[in-house]
Design a protein around this motif. Sequence first.
Motif, PDB file in Angstrom:
ATOM      1  N   ALA A  79     -14.866   4.482 -13.190  1.00  0.00           N
ATOM      2  CA  ALA A  79     -13.700   3.724 -12.741  1.00  0.00           C
ATOM      3  C   ALA A  79     -12.407   4.522 -12.912  1.00  0.00           C
ATOM      4  CB  ALA A  79     -13.620   2.397 -13.495  1.00  0.00           C
ATOM      5  N   GLN A  80     -12.247   5.173 -14.045  1.00  0.00           N
ATOM      6  CA  GLN A  80     -11.008   5.886 -14.337  1.00  0.00           C
ATOM      7  C   GLN A  80     -10.883   7.212 -13.593  1.00  0.00           C
ATOM      8  OE1 GLN A  80      -8.631   4.517 -15.768  1.00  0.00           O
ATOM      9  NE2 GLN A  80      -9.242   3.207 -17.461  1.00  0.00           N
ATOM     10  N   ASN A  81     -11.997   7.809 -13.188  1.00  0.00           N
ATOM     11  CA  ASN A  81     -11.951   9.127 -12.547  1.00  0.00           C
ATOM     12  C   ASN A  81     -12.293   9.099 -11.063  1.00  0.00           C
ATOM     13  OD1 ASN A  81     -11.559  11.206 -14.894  1.00  0.00           O
ATOM     14  ND2 ASN A  81     -13.060   9.734 -15.655  1.00  0.00           N
ATOM     15  N   SER A 117     -17.518 -17.052  -6.500  1.00  0.00           N
ATOM     16  CA  SER A 117     -18.123 -17.497  -7.759  1.00  0.00           C
ATOM     17  C   SER A 117     -17.726 -16.598  -8.932  1.00  0.00           C
ATOM     18  CB  SER A 117     -19.649 -17.566  -7.639  1.00  0.00           C
ATOM     19  OG  SER A 117     -20.030 -18.476  -6.630  1.00  0.00           O
ATOM     20  N   GLY A 118     -16.486 -16.127  -8.926  1.00  0.00           N
ATOM     21  CA  GLY A 118     -15.975 -15.335 -10.031  1.00  0.00           C
ATOM     22  C   GLY A 118     -16.327 -13.868  -9.991  1.00  0.00           C
ATOM     23  N   ILE A 119     -16.987 -13.401  -8.930  1.00  0.00           N
ATOM     24  CA  ILE A 119     -17.344 -11.992  -8.786  1.00  0.00           C
ATOM     25  C   ILE A 119     -16.510 -11.400  -7.655  1.00  0.00           C
ATOM     26  CG2 ILE A 119     -19.190 -10.364  -8.232  1.00  0.00           C
ATOM     27  CD1 ILE A 119     -21.147 -12.288  -9.524  1.00  0.00           C
ATOM     28  N   LYS A 149     -19.891  -7.431 -15.803  1.00  0.00           N
ATOM     29  CA  LYS A 149     -20.291  -8.840 -15.693  1.00  0.00           C
ATOM     30  C   LYS A 149     -21.479  -8.982 -14.739  1.00  0.00           C
ATOM     31  CE  LYS A 149     -17.398 -11.625 -13.599  1.00  0.00           C
ATOM     32  NZ  LYS A 149     -16.256 -12.545 -13.397  1.00  0.00           N
ATOM     33  N   ILE A 150     -21.399  -8.299 -13.601  1.00  0.00           N
ATOM     34  CA  ILE A 150     -22.490  -8.371 -12.631  1.00  0.00           C
ATOM     35  C   ILE A 150     -23.791  -7.862 -13.238  1.00  0.00           C
ATOM     36  CG2 ILE A 150     -23.350  -7.482 -10.423  1.00  0.00           C
ATOM     37  CD1 ILE A 150     -20.449  -7.220  -9.515  1.00  0.00           C
ATOM     38  N   THR A 151     -23.712  -6.794 -14.026  1.00  0.00           N
ATOM     39  CA  THR A 151     -24.899  -6.114 -14.545  1.00  0.00           C
ATOM     40  C   THR A 151     -25.282  -6.568 -15.956  1.00  0.00           C
ATOM     41  OG1 THR A 151     -23.470  -4.310 -15.287  1.00  0.00           O
ATOM     42  CG2 THR A 151     -24.509  -4.064 -13.129  1.00  0.00           C
ATOM     43  N   SER A 152     -24.728  -7.706 -16.390  1.00  0.00           N
ATOM     44  CA  SER A 152     -25.091  -8.306 -17.686  1.00  0.00           C
ATOM     45  C   SER A 152     -24.812  -7.379 -18.860  1.00  0.00           C
ATOM     46  CB  SER A 152     -26.561  -8.751 -17.693  1.00  0.00           C
ATOM     47  OG  SER A 152     -26.806  -9.670 -16.664  1.00  0.00           O
ATOM     48  N   ASN A 153     -23.792  -6.526 -18.726  1.00  0.00           N
ATOM     49  CA  ASN A 153     -23.378  -5.634 -19.811  1.00  0.00           C
ATOM     50  C   ASN A 153     -24.474  -4.641 -20.209  1.00  0.00           C
ATOM     51  OD1 ASN A 153     -21.193  -4.879 -21.524  1.00  0.00           O
ATOM     52  ND2 ASN A 153     -22.208  -5.819 -23.269  1.00  0.00           N
ATOM     53  N   MET A 154     -25.393  -4.352 -19.286  1.00  0.00           N
ATOM     54  CA  MET A 154     -26.517  -3.473 -19.603  1.00  0.00           C
ATOM     55  C   MET A 154     -26.221  -1.979 -19.447  1.00  0.00           C
ATOM     56  SD  MET A 154     -29.778  -5.561 -18.090  1.00  0.00           S
ATOM     57  CE  MET A 154     -30.935  -4.362 -18.758  1.00  0.00           C
ATOM     58  N   PRO A 155     -25.378  -1.559 -18.490  1.00  0.00           N
ATOM     59  CA  PRO A 155     -25.172  -0.110 -18.330  1.00  0.00           C
ATOM     60  C   PRO A 155     -24.445   0.515 -19.507  1.00  0.00           C
ATOM     61  CG  PRO A 155     -24.531  -1.316 -16.345  1.00  0.00           C
ATOM     62  CD  PRO A 155     -24.728  -2.336 -17.423  1.00  0.00           C
ATOM     63  N   PHE A 207     -12.097  -3.347 -12.248  1.00  0.00           N
ATOM     64  CA  PHE A 207     -13.386  -2.954 -11.663  1.00  0.00           C
ATOM     65  C   PHE A 207     -14.454  -2.880 -12.746  1.00  0.00           C
ATOM     66  CE2 PHE A 207     -16.670   0.101 -10.734  1.00  0.00           C
ATOM     67  CZ  PHE A 207     -17.053  -0.229  -9.446  1.00  0.00           C
ATOM     68  N   TYR A 208     -14.118  -2.244 -13.865  1.00  0.00           N
ATOM     69  CA  TYR A 208     -15.073  -2.106 -14.967  1.00  0.00           C
ATOM     70  C   TYR A 208     -15.539  -3.470 -15.470  1.00  0.00           C
ATOM     71  CZ  TYR A 208     -16.683  -1.429 -19.761  1.00  0.00           C
ATOM     72  OH  TYR A 208     -17.418  -1.475 -20.917  1.00  0.00           O
ATOM     73  N   GLN A 209     -14.614  -4.367 -15.715  1.00  0.00           N
ATOM     74  CA  GLN A 209     -14.972  -5.683 -16.240  1.00  0.00           C
ATOM     75  C   GLN A 209     -15.867  -6.431 -15.263  1.00  0.00           C
ATOM     76  OE1 GLN A 209     -10.960  -7.105 -16.843  1.00  0.00           O
ATOM     77  NE2 GLN A 209     -10.960  -6.563 -19.017  1.00  0.00           N
ATOM     78  N   ASN A 210     -15.534  -6.364 -14.000  1.00  0.00           N
ATOM     79  CA  ASN A 210     -16.314  -7.036 -12.968  1.00  0.00           C
ATOM     80  C   ASN A 210     -17.719  -6.439 -12.878  1.00  0.00           C
ATOM     81  OD1 ASN A 210     -16.208  -8.890 -10.474  1.00  0.00           O
ATOM     82  ND2 ASN A 210     -16.819  -6.949  -9.556  1.00  0.00           N
ATOM     83  N   PHE A 211     -17.814  -5.108 -12.939  1.00  0.00           N
ATOM     84  CA  PHE A 211     -19.106  -4.424 -12.835  1.00  0.00           C
ATOM     85  C   PHE A 211     -20.002  -4.782 -14.012  1.00  0.00           C
ATOM     86  CE2 PHE A 211     -22.104  -0.942 -13.033  1.00  0.00           C
ATOM     87  CZ  PHE A 211     -22.344  -0.628 -11.702  1.00  0.00           C
TER      88      PHE A 211
END
Length: 597
Positions: free
Chosen positions: A171-173, A209-211, A156-162, A150-154
Amino acid sequence: MEKTTKGMSRRSFIGMGAVAAMAAGAAGLAGCAPAGGDSTAKTEDGGHIESAGSSAPSDVHIHNVTDTSWMTPPAEVTDFAKEWDCEAVVCGHGFAGITACRELAEQGKKVILIEKQPEDTYAAVGNEFASLNAKILQERGVPHIDPVEFYQNFMKITSNMPNPTLVMKFAQNSEENSNWYLDRLTEEDFATMTTAFFPPTEHQMGELSGIKFWPSVCSFYGECNQTKIQMYNQAAAEEKGAEFHFATTAEYIIMQDGAVAGLVASDEGGYIKINCKAVVCACGGMGGNPEMMAYFMPDIAQALTGEDALTSMSANDGRGVQMAYWAGAHLETTPVAGMNMKGLSVPGKMNCLPQAVWIDENGKRFCNEYYPTSEQRGYQTVFMSRKTKYAVVDNNFTEYRQYTLPQHAGFTANEENIASLRDSLDKAYAKFKGTYEEPEQEEGQGGPGGGGPMTQVEWIADDTLEGLAGQMGLSGDAATEFVAQIERWNGYCEAGVDEEFGRAAEVLFPVKDGPFYACTFDPVLGETMVTMGGIITDGEQNAVDANYEPIPGLYMAGNDCGRRFGTEYVTPIPGCSLAFALVLGRECGKSVAKFLG
């Protein structure tokens, strides 16, 4: 409050005009919080600099920012009707505030929560939240989600900005905190809970499309809604000693030697001084403050044209962000995310129709209609004319419409909704043929009927593409281009490759079998449901100063906390906003408890 705004401290942005103030804000410079002392700034030779008068709107227009008076802190209050003592104050009873408060109370901290809504009319905003592996979802058979995936996908969607720590904390909690948040619900309460997009319909997709997307959502739209659940959590906090004060407004944070020393609040009886070591700002964002929205959302503010305006369904005025800023916190320097601000422009909501072909006023396509994330799907319309656009389909659309993703603004392709879609298409065709008769309705009936956003669309129909072009208002070269564009599109569908905008092969649906249908889309930009950020924090949700150092005792949660979603809200699971608020709200409570010792 009228009394608060009569006088303004001159220690913030002294001697600066609006341009300098905005530049300083972008760089994270902050004025001091009202905490007593001289109200003028001193030059190096000991002289005084008078205020630049920032309480009046500036005539400088940068990104449509015309008023930065919110940056100036209110006058210091010295006359208090009441004085309270505690260890921590939580400002706001939303999903983040209530979970932070409950966690602090359960850790034995003396905590006070203040909420501006009156208690007898209090209502939570929003009723469904995403959850990774909540017990109730697992019991219902919802697939397990790997938190790291989930983290990796998120990211990727947000361009590593958060802020990566916050996203991974969520994700873990999510599982543990969701179960904790729901731990007082009865079997009868859970019986009213639904799970959107689950079980999945026949053609529902989990990846495009990979998401990736997951139908892992707790929806409470029945008798047990989120207001009731929040009251369960309030009761849990009160049992551990937490105090709740409704109809009470946060005014500003008291700072002493660079650390939080208290909070000034107000109610109908006057001003209240709350002595504390920590403050959690969870006031719900700035949707009700267009001036702040213009400052924090320059990408949209600068794109406005014609009738566009910055608006929101939220009335929250940005007080949490303001208070933190006055206390020295660093403002976000990239555009703050808005919920559906860029991707779901009203009133047409064409982004809810990704299976269609989108056509502009020149008869041409202009983007990948089925970009996976719905909130980013129609982003290109921000940079286009506000002239009418169109979604075009053929008579097989009831089949194509079933290829969906579990996400915000998604369509549930059940039999009822598909039948309703068929009825709306048939109605349009009957009108085209002149055979339609308005059905008789009993008193009180009417409205769009059915379910899902498609049933609310007014379609036009024709037996030929040329005729449809005329009904769409296209003529001359635009009409000719429209027919040629659909021919090219059908060629892409046959070949399995969209050579214009790269739409994924599995969602290439031809427009070749008549009758043909279209609906119009009149772009109106600038509306958001809520804003989602404002103050930069570290991984503990501790607000940071101009040098990115944590400010002792100052914490941000919910929609006051920055760097959670990048520049636009996204939902790889529907309901991510409430989910991040309640999960990270509890994590914020843990951080504050650790700080208090």
